[in-house]
Design a protein around this motif. Structure first.
Motif, mmCIF file in Angstrom:
data_model
loop_
_atom_site.group_PDB
_atom_site.id
_atom_site.type_symbol
_atom_site.label_atom_id
_atom_site.label_comp_id
_atom_site.label_asym_id
_atom_site.label_seq_id
_atom_site.Cartn_x
_atom_site.Cartn_y
_atom_site.Cartn_z
ATOM 1 N N VAL A 162 -9.169 -1.722 11.170
ATOM 2 C CA VAL A 162 -8.567 -1.398 9.878
ATOM 3 C C VAL A 162 -7.061 -1.159 10.002
ATOM 4 O O VAL A 162 -6.283 -1.507 9.130
ATOM 5 C CB VAL A 162 -9.283 -0.169 9.252
ATOM 6 N N LEU A 168 -4.242 -3.218 8.208
ATOM 7 C CA LEU A 168 -3.261 -2.465 7.427
ATOM 8 C C LEU A 168 -1.846 -2.814 7.855
ATOM 9 O O LEU A 168 -0.957 -3.021 7.029
ATOM 10 C CB LEU A 168 -3.509 -0.960 7.595
ATOM 11 N N LEU A 197 3.082 -7.492 2.657
ATOM 12 C CA LEU A 197 3.382 -7.008 1.318
ATOM 13 C C LEU A 197 4.837 -6.543 1.210
ATOM 14 O O LEU A 197 5.492 -6.715 0.172
ATOM 15 C CB LEU A 197 2.437 -5.867 0.956
ATOM 16 N N VAL A 224 7.195 -7.826 -1.675
ATOM 17 C CA VAL A 224 7.893 -6.925 -2.592
ATOM 18 C C VAL A 224 9.394 -7.063 -2.406
ATOM 19 O O VAL A 224 10.173 -7.086 -3.367
ATOM 20 C CB VAL A 224 7.438 -5.467 -2.357
ATOM 21 N N GLU A 255 -22.654 -3.562 11.508
ATOM 22 C CA GLU A 255 -21.410 -4.230 11.113
ATOM 23 C C GLU A 255 -21.404 -4.661 9.645
ATOM 24 O O GLU A 255 -20.365 -5.036 9.110
ATOM 25 C CB GLU A 255 -21.182 -5.463 12.004
ATOM 26 N N GLN A 265 -18.749 -3.656 6.899
ATOM 27 C CA GLN A 265 -17.525 -3.160 7.544
ATOM 28 C C GLN A 265 -16.273 -3.726 6.892
ATOM 29 O O GLN A 265 -15.324 -3.009 6.611
ATOM 30 C CB GLN A 265 -17.554 -3.533 9.024
ATOM 31 N N THR A 294 -15.598 -2.130 3.596
ATOM 32 C CA THR A 294 -15.085 -0.769 3.754
ATOM 33 C C THR A 294 -13.613 -0.778 4.133
ATOM 34 O O THR A 294 -12.798 -0.032 3.587
ATOM 35 C CB THR A 294 -15.883 -0.021 4.847
ATOM 36 N N GLU A 295 -13.267 -1.670 5.072
ATOM 37 C CA GLU A 295 -11.872 -1.746 5.505
ATOM 38 C C GLU A 295 -10.984 -2.219 4.355
ATOM 39 O O GLU A 295 -9.878 -1.714 4.153
ATOM 40 C CB GLU A 295 -11.749 -2.702 6.692
ATOM 41 N N LEU A 308 -10.296 0.544 2.066
ATOM 42 C CA LEU A 308 -9.326 1.509 2.605
ATOM 43 C C LEU A 308 -7.895 0.987 2.517
ATOM 44 O O LEU A 308 -6.956 1.740 2.251
ATOM 45 C CB LEU A 308 -9.663 1.818 4.069
ATOM 46 N N VAL A 309 -7.752 -0.303 2.745
ATOM 47 C CA VAL A 309 -6.408 -0.887 2.821
ATOM 48 C C VAL A 309 -5.810 -1.161 1.436
ATOM 49 O O VAL A 309 -4.638 -0.900 1.191
ATOM 50 C CB VAL A 309 -6.448 -2.197 3.649
ATOM 51 N N ILE A 326 -3.605 1.388 -0.494
ATOM 52 C CA ILE A 326 -2.283 1.598 0.108
ATOM 53 C C ILE A 326 -1.339 0.449 -0.267
ATOM 54 O O ILE A 326 -0.200 0.661 -0.687
ATOM 55 C CB ILE A 326 -2.401 1.710 1.642
ATOM 56 N N LEU A 327 -1.871 -0.765 -0.126
ATOM 57 C CA LEU A 327 -1.042 -1.922 -0.450
ATOM 58 C C LEU A 327 -0.710 -1.966 -1.939
ATOM 59 O O LEU A 327 0.404 -2.293 -2.346
ATOM 60 C CB LEU A 327 -1.755 -3.212 -0.039
ATOM 61 N N LEU A 328 -1.689 -1.615 -2.738
ATOM 62 C CA LEU A 328 -1.494 -1.632 -4.189
ATOM 63 C C LEU A 328 -0.434 -0.609 -4.598
ATOM 64 O O LEU A 328 0.435 -0.883 -5.440
ATOM 65 C CB LEU A 328 -2.822 -1.314 -4.885
ATOM 66 N N PHE A 346 1.959 0.441 -2.801
ATOM 67 C CA PHE A 346 3.234 -0.094 -2.348
ATOM 68 C C PHE A 346 3.812 -1.070 -3.387
ATOM 69 O O PHE A 346 4.985 -1.048 -3.722
ATOM 70 C CB PHE A 346 3.004 -0.815 -1.014
ATOM 71 N N LEU A 347 2.926 -1.911 -3.895
ATOM 72 C CA LEU A 347 3.330 -2.922 -4.873
ATOM 73 C C LEU A 347 3.728 -2.274 -6.199
ATOM 74 O O LEU A 347 4.750 -2.606 -6.799
ATOM 75 C CB LEU A 347 2.164 -3.900 -5.096
ATOM 76 N N ALA A 382 7.077 -0.740 -6.703
ATOM 77 C CA ALA A 382 8.220 -1.648 -6.833
ATOM 78 C C ALA A 382 8.476 -2.046 -8.284
ATOM 79 O O ALA A 382 9.501 -2.636 -8.603
ATOM 80 C CB ALA A 382 7.982 -2.904 -5.995
#
Lengths: 360, 131
Positions: A21, A25, A32, A36, B6, B9, B12-13, B16-17, B20-22, B24-25, B28
């Motif tokens: 993960v 990430l 990203l 951006v 597995e 998995q 789930t990952e 989780l990710v 965070i990315l969203l 960040f976007l 902006a």
């Protein structure tokens, strides 16, 4: 199996799968960040290019206007750049010339000018992926007004009407008293030499003594001295301090006490040449008697506007006493009706890549 | 061969990710809107200053009304309020300009924000020369 056991099972995966993960990430974040960064920096790039073009356009026209008035175009260009927050390194020294001018100010020699600005803008987010600056370019080409606007000349309505119906003469004097041609219909117009004073209006009212006088910059004297009067008329011919458009029914003082030669010379010095089209005032032919409350001047009433094409400076260009012209169009009753190629002769931006003569 | 452990998995990952990315976007968005509004503001002041510079006093329209009638108002992104000041260019129909002098158009605006603490304000100005 309850939720806690499931999470425990997930966290106790095989050794080789741990940290996946984090890897995802990390890659995702870099990707990203670049995305951006591209978005933000593209907006900054576009904005700065727009700002650069706007400032180049302002600088170009400022320089052309300064040159037209006999001023120093480079100084005027630098001053307006400073006023707009543009640093000297952005516009000097000159780089390239003509179509390839990328920085600086250049006189193209046909009354047109080119101005170009260039700088390196630091990137914000894109610096993450190693792109630290982006080139910003702004450029503009413009033309300095040689002459234009409404000239402080009044032509009697009957002359315009005769021309419209084809009654000769085809061309006649519009400025400078010509003994062979009446500039006004009535005897009271003997002092009239075709020129009017645009900076002081007698606003129409029921009272013939002109109780409501309106004055325009740079007039501060009421009535103005003869010297001020002459200077303002000369300025008007030159298109300076004369962005005034007297509407229909206003009354304007005629210019008297000025010789034919002075008027004709002022007109020539204003840049007017044979073949130019000039917008003039049309009056009803009557020169009204002096009005004590209106600067004690004879005056004429505006009934419309007409466009003439200048034919000759007589008796010759060097000793000019009269200006003859040929009617092109009229009678117009507002600024909006005047053909754009006549009245819009203002310093303005033109296409950078325009080839050939300037589209008047 | 995917074991039972597995299974899910990747989902789930992903779960989780993505936040965070969203995030960040989304963060902006407001700076992007601000940059666009800066461009709109600059162009608006450029147009206003240019129109003022060629104003013709006709005794009816003032310089101020002439300019406002001849420039198209900007449509700001998330904008809540804005003002345009042009000096010197009064609402007096008897006013006419001094050739060669400077006219300044200044645009102030306020914009709401989506994710950042706001509201944000901005100002752009352009100076031109009276003809």
């Amino acid at each position: 199996m309850n939720a806690w056991l499931k999470t425990k099972a997930f966290l106790s995966r095989r050794e080789g799968e741990r940290g996946q993960v984090l890897v995802i990430l990390a890659f995702g974040l870099v990707f990203l960040a670049a995305l951006v960064g591209l978005m933000i920096d593209a907006a900054i790039y576009t904005t700065n290019n727009l700002i650069a073009h706007n400032n180049a356009s302002v600088g170009c026209i400022t320089a052309a206007e300064a040159y037209r008035r006999g001023g120093n175009p480079s100084t005027a260009f630098a001053n307006i750049m400073t006023a707009n927050g543009v640093t000297a390194s952005v516009y000097s020294p000159n780089e390239g010339s003509g179509l390839t001018l990328t920085r600086g100010l250049e006189n193209s020699g046909d009354m047109s000018w080119r101005a170009a600005l260039a700088w390196e803008e630091p990137t914000s987010f894109l610096s993450i992926v190693g792109i630290r600056t982006m080139p910003i370019r702004g450029r503009a080409r413009c033309v300095g007004r040689d002459s234009g606007g409404l000239a402080p000349i009044a032509v009697r309505e009957s002359a315009v009407q005769d021309s419209l119906t084809g009654i000769p003469p085809d061309e006649y004097t519009i400025l400078g008293r010509d003994p062979s041609w009446d500039l006004a219909d009535v005897e009271s117009g003997t002092n009239f030499r075709g020129a009017v004073f645009m900076h002081i209006w007698c606003v129409p009212s029921g009272d013939p003594n002109c109780p409501d006088i309106r004055v325009f910059y740079p007039l501060t004297e009421d009535p103005p001295s003869a010297q001020t009067q002459k200077k303002l008329v000369a300025d008007c011919f030159n298109g300076i301090n004369c962005s005034i458009w007297p509407p229909v029914s206003e009354r304007l003082p005629i210019v008297s006490g000025t010789s034919n030669n002075q008027l004709c010379k002022a007109f020539q010095n204003g840049g007017w040449q044979v073949g130019d089209k000039v917008a003039v005032i049309v009056f009803d032919g009557t020169v009204y008697s002096p009005d004590p409350t209106f600067g004690n001047w004879e005056n004429v009433a505006v009934i419309g506007y007409a466009v003439y094409e200048i034919r000759e400076f007589l008796p010759n260009d060097n000793t000019c006493n009269y200006v003859t012209a040929h009617l092109v169009g009229g009678i117009y009753h507002s600024l909006e009706e005047i053909p754009a190629d006549v009245i819009l002769l203002r310093s303005r931006e033109i296409s950078w890549d325009y080839g050939g003569s300037i589209p008047w | 061969m995917v074991t039972r452990k597995e299974k899910g998995q990747g989902l789930t990952e992903f779960a989780l990710v993505v936040p965070i990315l969203l995030m960040f976007l989304l963060f902006a968005i407001d700076p992007s809107f601000k940059v666009v509004n800066i461009a709109l503001g600059k162009y608006y002041t450029f147009q206003a200053a240019r129109e003022a510079s060629i104003f013709l006093a006709d005794g009816t329209h003032s310089c101020d009304s002439w300019v406002r009638n001849h420039v198209s108002e900007p449509t700001l992104l998330m904008g809540t309020a804005w003002t345009l000041a042009i000096t010197p260019c009064p609402a007096d129909p008897s006013w006419s300009q001094v050739s060669g002098s400077t006219v300044t158009a200044t645009f102030d605006w306020t914009q709401n924000t989506v994710w950042w603490h706001g509201p944000w304000t901005g100002q752009m100005s352009t100076r031109d020369v009276f003809q």
